[in-house]
Design an enzyme around this catalytic site. Structure first.
Site, PDB file in Angstrom:
ATOM      1  N   SER A 157      51.383  56.739  16.670  1.00 31.51           N
ATOM      2  CA  SER A 157      52.372  56.066  15.835  1.00 31.51           C
ATOM      3  C   SER A 157      53.138  55.037  16.660  1.00 31.51           C
ATOM      4  O   SER A 157      52.549  54.086  17.166  1.00 31.51           O
ATOM      5  CB  SER A 157      53.283  57.112  15.193  1.00 31.51           C
ATOM      6  N   SER A 158      54.436  55.195  16.856  1.00 29.60           N
ATOM      7  CA  SER A 158      55.176  54.283  17.719  1.00 29.60           C
ATOM      8  C   SER A 158      54.576  54.269  19.121  1.00 29.60           C
ATOM      9  O   SER A 158      54.534  53.230  19.784  1.00 29.60           O
ATOM     10  CB  SER A 158      56.653  54.693  17.777  1.00 29.60           C
TER      11      SER A 158
END
Length: 354
Positions: free
Chosen positions: A141-142
């Protein structure tokens, strides 16, 4: 921002699973230039070999270094193989998200969270005896976004990257931590434009680029699946590959997933029907890095896997034979390879049909 953080928390609940490691996570300090105060946490297994490889494992938004340590298998796999150590960076942002949007973080040695992580790598090479040619980065994700950022801004430090449910390098570029246009899959560029952005991350750099593997679920509602297609455009341009894969494997590594290989340095895996909570395929990550599943040779100071990187875990555990590149030893499943492939022993935990 609150809705963003909530969506990440909901999407990544699977990381509450705990994988027991033999040793504890150790916090580092005074490791070099760190303008945003990124935290450094280190895992070194007992019996670590001399001149080990290094995996930088980057957590998701709303996560922490400790959560990624406990919720992924990298530490206990380090215990098993003893050939690599792990650094877990900790985001300084109060919401646990990474700076993947500022000009500083997108530019080599210019600042931002990426420089703090780069300093960790340099410190590990100087102080832990890490093999500078065997440094890898992966994240979710991030953390997957940061994996792309590091591959673009610090190609001199990393030999390979694996990004789970991220976005292309510089897709989040802008004044705010969150870029709705990119997240919603509305940011479209030509392959040349994307490639030029990557090349702008380290102006004048002419060395080798880290090989890249990206993963994305088709039902991702947090970071739209179109980011997967845009990332394919980006990295094929960087490596000079056609956007048409040279090979495609169905049901790899899981039924319904599709693995597309564009060349020895770039591979993309599409997970049909999977949302943002995409399960990490740890063995595949280690295979892509060349830590397991094949010997490596050094080209321009970087290790290159001599086999075609592919998921070593069977997609049909109950079947009589294992397919090409499938795992055939060190687990429960087929131990005989389909013709004409032969089961090649790597270690007591891993053999593969080659």
């Amino acid at each position: 921002m609150f809705r963003l953080l909530k969506s990440f928390r909901i999407a990544l609940l699977s990381f509450t699973s705990v994988f027991a490691a033999q040793n504890s996570l150790q916090q580092g300090s005074n490791y070099g230039t760190n303008p945003t105060n990124v935290g450094m946490y280190v895992y070194r297994p007992t019996g670590l070999v001399a001149n080990p490889a290094l995996i930088v494992a980057v957590h998701y938004c709303s996560g922490t270094a400790q959560a990624y340590f406990s919720g992924t298998q990298y530490a206990n796999l380090a215990d098993t193989y003893k050939s690599f150590m792990v650094v877990y960076p900790n985001a300084p942002d109060s919401g646990g998200c990474w700076d993947v949007h500022t000009n500083a973080t997108l530019t080599h040695n210019a600042g931002g969270d990426s420089l703090g992580i780069a300093s960790m790598v340099r410190y590990a090479i100087s102080n832990y005896g890490v093999n500078a040619a065997r440094v890898y980065v992966t994240g979710t994700s991030s953390g997957g976004m940061m994996t792309n950022v590091l591959a673009g801004a610090y190609p001199d430090l990393f030999a390979a990257g694996v990004a789970y449910c991220g976005v292309p390098y510089a897709c989040f570029s802008g004044p705010s931590m969150w870029n709705s246009q990119c997240a919603q899959g509305q940011l479209t560029k030509t392959p040349q434009q994307w490639g030029d952005l990557v090349r702008s991350g380290y102006p004048g750099y002419t060395g080798s680029r880290p090989k890249m593997q990206i993963w994305h679920g088709t039902a991702d509602q947090t970071l739209n699946y179109n980011n997967f297609n845009e990332a394919i455009k980006e990295w094929t341009n960087v490596f000079g590959y056609s956007q048409t894969p040279v090979s495609t494997q169905s049901n790899s590594p899981i039924s319904g997933w599709t693995r597309s290989t564009y060349g020895s340095n770039f591979q993309a895996i599409s997970a049909q029907g999977v949302d943002h909570n995409i399960p990490i395929q740890h063995t595949d990550v280690l295979t892509w890095f060349g830590i397991i599943g094949g010997s490596t040779t050094t080209t321009s100071g970087r290790p290159t896997t001599t086999m075609t990187p592919a998921q070593p875990t069977t997609t049909n555990p109950g079947g009589a034979t294992q397919a090409h590149y499938g795992q055939c030893g060190g687990y429960t499943g087929p131990t005989v390879c389909a013709s004409p492939w032969t089961c090649k022993y790597s270690n007591d935990w891993y053999s593969q049909c080659l």
